[in-house]
Design a protein around this motif. Structure first.
Motif, PDB file in Angstrom:
ATOM      1  N   ASN A 186      -3.746  63.000 -23.992  1.00  0.00           N
ATOM      2  CA  ASN A 186      -2.419  62.700 -23.433  1.00  0.00           C
ATOM      3  C   ASN A 186      -1.614  61.767 -24.338  1.00  0.00           C
ATOM      4  O   ASN A 186      -0.740  61.045 -23.885  1.00  0.00           O
ATOM      5  N   LEU A 190      -2.043  59.037 -25.811  1.00  0.00           N
ATOM      6  CA  LEU A 190      -2.107  57.578 -25.856  1.00  0.00           C
ATOM      7  C   LEU A 190      -2.505  57.146 -27.256  1.00  0.00           C
ATOM      8  O   LEU A 190      -2.184  56.060 -27.702  1.00  0.00           O
ATOM      9  N   ARG A 193       2.063  64.432 -20.373  1.00  0.00           N
ATOM     10  CA  ARG A 193       1.568  63.266 -19.630  1.00  0.00           C
ATOM     11  C   ARG A 193       1.772  63.426 -18.126  1.00  0.00           C
ATOM     12  O   ARG A 193       0.972  62.922 -17.336  1.00  0.00           O
ATOM     13  N   PHE A 226      -8.580  54.733 -15.969  1.00  0.00           N
ATOM     14  CA  PHE A 226      -9.057  53.857 -17.033  1.00  0.00           C
ATOM     15  C   PHE A 226     -10.240  53.024 -16.567  1.00  0.00           C
ATOM     16  O   PHE A 226     -10.453  52.834 -15.365  1.00  0.00           O
ATOM     17  N   PHE A 266      -0.667  48.570 -11.326  1.00  0.00           N
ATOM     18  CA  PHE A 266       0.460  47.678 -11.588  1.00  0.00           C
ATOM     19  C   PHE A 266       0.395  46.519 -10.583  1.00  0.00           C
ATOM     20  O   PHE A 266       0.652  46.718  -9.400  1.00  0.00           O
ATOM     21  N   GLU A 320      -0.287  51.507 -21.251  1.00  0.00           N
ATOM     22  CA  GLU A 320      -0.983  52.795 -21.280  1.00  0.00           C
ATOM     23  C   GLU A 320      -0.891  53.495 -19.938  1.00  0.00           C
ATOM     24  O   GLU A 320      -0.680  54.709 -19.867  1.00  0.00           O
ATOM     25  N   ALA A 321      -1.056  52.714 -18.843  1.00  0.00           N
ATOM     26  CA  ALA A 321      -0.980  53.328 -17.522  1.00  0.00           C
ATOM     27  C   ALA A 321       0.402  53.917 -17.299  1.00  0.00           C
ATOM     28  O   ALA A 321       0.543  55.037 -16.800  1.00  0.00           O
ATOM     29  N   ALA A 322       1.442  53.166 -17.700  1.00  0.00           N
ATOM     30  CA  ALA A 322       2.806  53.676 -17.529  1.00  0.00           C
ATOM     31  C   ALA A 322       2.993  54.947 -18.359  1.00  0.00           C
ATOM     32  O   ALA A 322       3.539  55.945 -17.877  1.00  0.00           O
ATOM     33  N   ASP A 323       2.518  54.914 -19.596  1.00  0.00           N
ATOM     34  CA  ASP A 323       2.620  56.107 -20.449  1.00  0.00           C
ATOM     35  C   ASP A 323       1.882  57.284 -19.836  1.00  0.00           C
ATOM     36  O   ASP A 323       2.390  58.399 -19.795  1.00  0.00           O
ATOM     37  N   SER A 324       0.664  57.019 -19.356  1.00  0.00           N
ATOM     38  CA  SER A 324      -0.167  58.130 -18.900  1.00  0.00           C
ATOM     39  C   SER A 324       0.408  58.789 -17.656  1.00  0.00           C
ATOM     40  O   SER A 324       0.075  59.916 -17.336  1.00  0.00           O
ATOM     41  N   LEU A 325       1.290  58.067 -16.938  1.00  0.00           N
ATOM     42  CA  LEU A 325       1.914  58.680 -15.766  1.00  0.00           C
ATOM     43  C   LEU A 325       3.165  59.466 -16.143  1.00  0.00           C
ATOM     44  O   LEU A 325       3.795  60.076 -15.284  1.00  0.00           O
ATOM     45  N   GLY A 326       3.533  59.431 -17.417  1.00  0.00           N
ATOM     46  CA  GLY A 326       4.680  60.213 -17.861  1.00  0.00           C
ATOM     47  C   GLY A 326       6.006  59.472 -17.775  1.00  0.00           C
ATOM     48  O   GLY A 326       7.055  60.070 -17.940  1.00  0.00           O
TER      49      GLY A 326
END
Lengths: 261, 515
Positions: free
Chosen positions: A67, A69, A95, A102, A108, B412-418
């Motif tokens: 994806n 990263l 994505r 992870f 968040f 990374e989490a923000a990116d991985s959600l698109g």
């Protein structure tokens, strides 16, 4: 190692011959360090692949390339027919189709559980807030923590946080899920609740790539186990064969070390 | 199990021990005093010494306060009333109250204007400060406030701020329009805007090159330093002469090329639109409407602003401008694009390396040279630009600290959600980074607010300027210090303490990591 004693319902777990991910001659370097070398991998829809290997072997980097990263420098990666290039539109499209969990959950912390789950559907998929909340509650119920919806991630246990992370990914209705050592940061008691959630996903026919050291999970759920070492895929096989009859010496050594105690 | 153990080590706890209150001497005032004031011989001595100093201070200052004279016309009258007793002459505050608050030139019959503006400020700030309790539709009041306040403070025709507001809304609409256009229409716009922007830039650079040549000539070559400076200016001038045409073509072409994805052309077109509206239409249109429907207040030039009002104006405007600018600079400094990053780094490092007073002198004197005579920027605006630049550089560094403190996993989490860059920054990164940066930002904001008194050195009559100038130099109130500076300190303390308390409250509100 949590031995997931749950009976796995295999009725839905069919592998189609539709290609979900196709990786060809993919290479990646961190500076001068050659992390991934000539990776060739085809994943079919509905496949559940467990990737294992010693630390530093490039298994996390491999799924993080899928994806984007991590950026790969040579070869091609195609996800659901979309070629992964430096084009931002393709990257965002891929994505939003590929969910990821992870090791450290990466929820968040400034948003509630519900907001964590509805954020991407509202902003990326442009789904109305109400509908997104219904979807989120559906998936939170599925991972068995709907009652925590209004709390903040910091108020939950590790296992609960990881289940929220899974729900958060599912809210985007991904066609492929990537798991990057989802249970490595958890207490033994909590590993099972996360693995149960993942097994449930597998039973519904989700395409999954999972970097994990949970060999019980691999045995029960995976239809293919991939062993990586030094940036290469050393061996891949069906779990039964892989565990009972490993071919390469490196695999034998690895298995003897993690299963030996 | 070895034989040495006579009994088994097996043990099962069968009852739950109920919770009990702590021992009495571990709670209450006595515990607090024992732990905090008399926890050892050294602390006991410190406590007693501190107590002595506090008592001496109170005993010393108390009569000064109590004997204070509130009703007198001059320092001499105060002394007569006191007859040698210790006592403050608070009469100066009463006598010069208006001057301390509004300066000595603001029209006296218009004092209600800044007072009303201040009351409205409190109302307009509420939706932004307490956004978690006030519905977001009230933010419209916050957005409209600057226009109302401008009109109240500077006066003139109401149609001027209304036209500016309308121009801003129109620019927003033009932005949306160009963004939503099909590619053909946008290509035409891009070609047009590209040509105009290219020509304009080339012309400006040409003028700049000529100016540099002129400066170089006038520096002359008497002495080593002048020769070097002159040569430097010549080199810059030649460089600009060589590049003004290619730069114009390059920028024009870049705008034309951006027609497809629409980023640059949209921004440049909007900027053009607002420039044309403000530079050419503002005066005539608002004048015309005003001649039909006149709504006017007596105009007050910036030079006539003064007193604590000026500090409040500068403080409010500069804080609210420098936080967004600081965010942009901090994000720019983290950018992967070398040009943007470079500009931000140079700006931040340059501005941080220069004392604020220097910048204020530049605002006062130098900037006038850069603008054609008559069209020069208003002094207040120049000062605002300088203070904003100064504090935004500091705020940028504070926010950069906040950005750096976020774990990589959040990105990374923000990116991985698109989420794209804008969404990830706005929804995930900034809320967390700003929360971490609150103490630092407040630190800069409080410092900025107090630094507004530095404008007294460029002969603006803020509260300190008023005290040092018109008040203390009048024969009536010569050599009155404590009362005046004490009052100024109190004014600043009230505001700064308020800011500090608000920020601590906000930090508690944003705390999400435990129940």
């Amino acid at each position: 190692m949590a031995d997931a004693a749950t009976n796995v319902d295999t009725s839905q777990m069919k592998v189609s011959d539709e290609v979900a991910i196709s990786i060809q001659k993919m290479n990646k370097w961190f500076g001068n360090f050659h992390v991934l070398r000539d990776i060739d991998l085809t994943v079919f829809r509905g496949e559940r692949i467990v990737i294992c290997g010693p630390s530093g072997s490039g298994k996390s980097t491999l799924i993080r390339c899928i994806n984007a990263l991590e950026e790969h420098q040579a070869g091609t990666i195609e996800v659901d027919g979309t070629l992964l290039s430096s084009d931002l539109k393709n990257i965002d499209k891929i994505r939003s189709e590929v969910g990821m969990c992870f090791q450290h959950f990466n929820l968040f912390p400034h948003l509630t559980i519900l907001e964590n789950c509805t954020l991407a559907p509202i902003w990326v998929r442009k789904i109305p807030k109400k509908e997104a909340e219904e979807t989120a509650m559906h998936f939170l119920a599925k991972v068995k923590i709907p009652e925590q919806a209004d709390k903040y991630p910091g108020q939950l246990s590790g296992g609960q946080q990881q289940r929220v992370a899974i729900a958060r990914s599912l809210c985007m209705r991904p066609r492929i899920m990537l798991f990057d050592e989802p249970t490595s940061a958890l207490d033994p008691e909590m590993i099972k609740e996360v693995l149960d959630t993942m097994i449930e996903l597998a039973e519904e026919g989700m395409t999954m790539l999972c970097v994990t050291h949970e060999m019980g999970f691999a045995r029960q759920v995976a239809n293919r186990v991939i062993f990586m070492d030094a940036g290469q895929i050393v061996e891949q096989n069906e779990p039964e064969e892989f565990f009972s009859n490993p071919k390469s010496d490196r695999t034998k050594l690895f298995l003897s070390q993690i299963l030996g105690h | 199990m070895s034989d040495m153990h006579a009994h088994s080590v097996a043990f099962v706890q069968e009852t739950q021990i109920p919770p009990a209150p702590p021992p009495a001497r571990e709670t209450g005032v006595i515990k607090w005093m024992r732990e905090n004031l008399f926890s050892g011989w050294f602390n006991t001595i410190l406590t007693l010494v501190a107590l002595y100093i506090v008592i001496r201070l109170v005993v010393g200052v108390f009569p000064w306060f109590v004997n204070g004279v509130w009703d007198a016309d001059s320092i001499r009258e105060c002394r007569d009333i006191l007859q040698g007793q210790v006592g403050a002459c608070f009469a100066v505050l009463v006598d010069r109250w208006d001057h301390l608050l509004f300066g000595f030139q603001y029209p006296a019959d218009g004092y209600w204007r800044p007072v009303l503006a201040f009351i409205l400020l409190i109302g307009a700030a509420m939706p932004a400060l307490f956004y978690m309790y006030i519905p977001s539709r009230f933010l419209i009041a916050t957005a409209l406030y600057p226009f109302v306040a401008y009109w109240l403070l500077w006066g003139g025709s109401l149609w001027v701020p209304i036209f500016v507001l309308a121009a801003i809304i129109a620019t927003g609409l033009i932005f949306k329009l160009v963004e939503g256009m099909n590619v053909q229409a946008r290509t035409m716009i891009a070609a047009l805007v590209g040509i105009v922007a290219g020509l304009g830039l080339a012309y400006l650079l040409y003028l700049g090159a000529k100016e540099l040549w002129f400066i170089s000539e006038s520096v002359g070559s008497s002495g080593g330093f002048a020769t070097i400076a002159s040569l430097l200016f010549k080199a810059f001038s030649i460089f600009t002469f060589v590049f003004f045409v290619p730069m114009g073509i390059f920028v024009g072409y870049a705008i034309y090329q951006s027609a497809e994805d629409g980023g640059l052309v949209t921004v440049v077109t909007s900027l053009f639109a607002i420039y044309v509206m403000l530079a050419y239409l503002l005066g005539p249109v608002s004048g015309a409407i005003n001649s039909i429907i006149p709504i006017e207040l007596e105009p007050v030039p910036s030079r006539d602003m003064g007193g604590f009002m000026l500090c409040m104006m500068l403080g409010t405007v500069c804080v609210s401008l420098s936080i967004p600018l600081g965010i942009v600079l901090a994000l720019g400094r983290q950018s992967k694009m070398p040009l943007i990053k470079g500009v931000c780094v140079v700006f931040i490092e340059f501005v941080r390396g220069v004392p604020l007073i220097t910048l204020l002198f530049v605002a006062n004197v130098m900037l006038a040279y850069f603008f054609p005579p008559g069209s020069g920027l208003d002094l207040f605006l120049r000062v605002v630009i300088m203070i904003t630049m100064f504090s935004s550089a500091y705020i940028a560094e504070v926010i950069r600290g906040g950005l750096a403190a976020l774990p990589k996993g959040q990105y990374e989490a923000a990116d991985s959600l698109g989420l794209n860059y804008t969404q990830a920054t706005r929804l995930i990164i900034l809320p967390q980074a700003l929360k971490i940066s609150i103490p630092g930002i407040v630190n800069v904001a409080v410092g900025l607010f107090k630094d507004t008194t530095l404008v007294s050195v460029i002969s603006m009559f803020d509260i300190v300027g008023m005290i040092r100038g018109p008040i203390q130099q009048s024969t009536d109130w010569i050599s009155v210090y404590w009362e005046l500076y004490g009052f100024a300190a109190l004014c600043f303390f009230v505001i700064c303490y308020g800011i500090s308390q608000y920020s601590q409250w906000l930090e508690r509100q944003l705390q999400t990591d435990h129940r």
